[in-house]
Design an enzyme around this catalytic site. Structure first.
Site, short mmCIF file in Angstrom:
data_model
loop_
_atom_site.label_atom_id
_atom_site.label_comp_id
_atom_site.label_asym_id
_atom_site.label_seq_id
_atom_site.Cartn_x
_atom_site.Cartn_y
_atom_site.Cartn_z
CB CYS A 86 -26.33 2.37 35.23
SG CYS A 86 -27.14 3.11 33.79
CG HIS A 146 -13.59 0.84 21.10
ND1 HIS A 146 -13.67 1.97 20.32
CD2 HIS A 146 -14.51 -0.03 20.63
CE1 HIS A 146 -14.61 1.79 19.41
NE2 HIS A 146 -15.14 0.59 19.57
CD GLU A 182 -24.97 8.00 30.59
OE1 GLU A 182 -23.85 8.05 31.13
OE2 GLU A 182 -25.92 7.40 31.08
#
Length: 150
Positions: A23, A73, A134
């Protein structure tokens, strides 16, 4: 007291600066956000929202304005990390970039979202909890009962 929950979906990316796993790289998620509020249903036969804690449409508007419109986005970067330079460069090229004063983990995002939503709710309606997924199997939760400021 009745709790109602509304689910929201949005796409966003982030990178965890200094993290020692995958990550640390730029990546994205198909987030699922569950917002639960609590209150007493309106008990007024002359009110068009009689029987509701809050109109689902009103809750949708609040979350849409405070969270979805900003984060959908978008790429989220920690403004206190060297990623800020990349964020500034991408923003200058027209990309949707959000910089936040924290590491953009699910835990920190859910806390930020709670603050953004709680102060927009009408009188008599309180934020009860938020769940931010997530992935299908990983999520962070925030509960008002665990946070004395709410």
């Amino acid at each position: 007291m009745i709790r109602i929950t509304k689910k929201f979906d949005f796409e966003a990316g982030h990178a965890l600066f200094g993290y020692d796993g995958k990550c640390k790289n730029l990546h994205g998620h198909s987030y699922k956000l569950y917002v639960t509020v609590i209150g007493e249903p309106i008990n007024n036969p002359h009110n068009v929202k009689n029987g509701m804690v809050i109109d689902f449409g009103d809750l949708k508007r609040i979350v849409q304005e405070q969270i979805i419109d900003a984060f959908d986005h978008a790429m989220v970067f920690n403004e206190l990390s060297p990623h800020k330079a990349l964020a500034d460069e991408l923003r200058a090229k027209g990309h949707r970039i959000i910089t936040v004063p924290y590491q953009p983990t699910s835990e920190n995002l859910v806390t930020d979202f709670a603050q953004r939503i709680a102060y927009q709710l009408p009188a008599g309606v309180t934020l009860f909890s938020i769940r931010l997924c997530e992935t299908e199997s990983s999520y962070a939760e925030w509960f008002a009962s665990d946070n004395s400021a709410y």
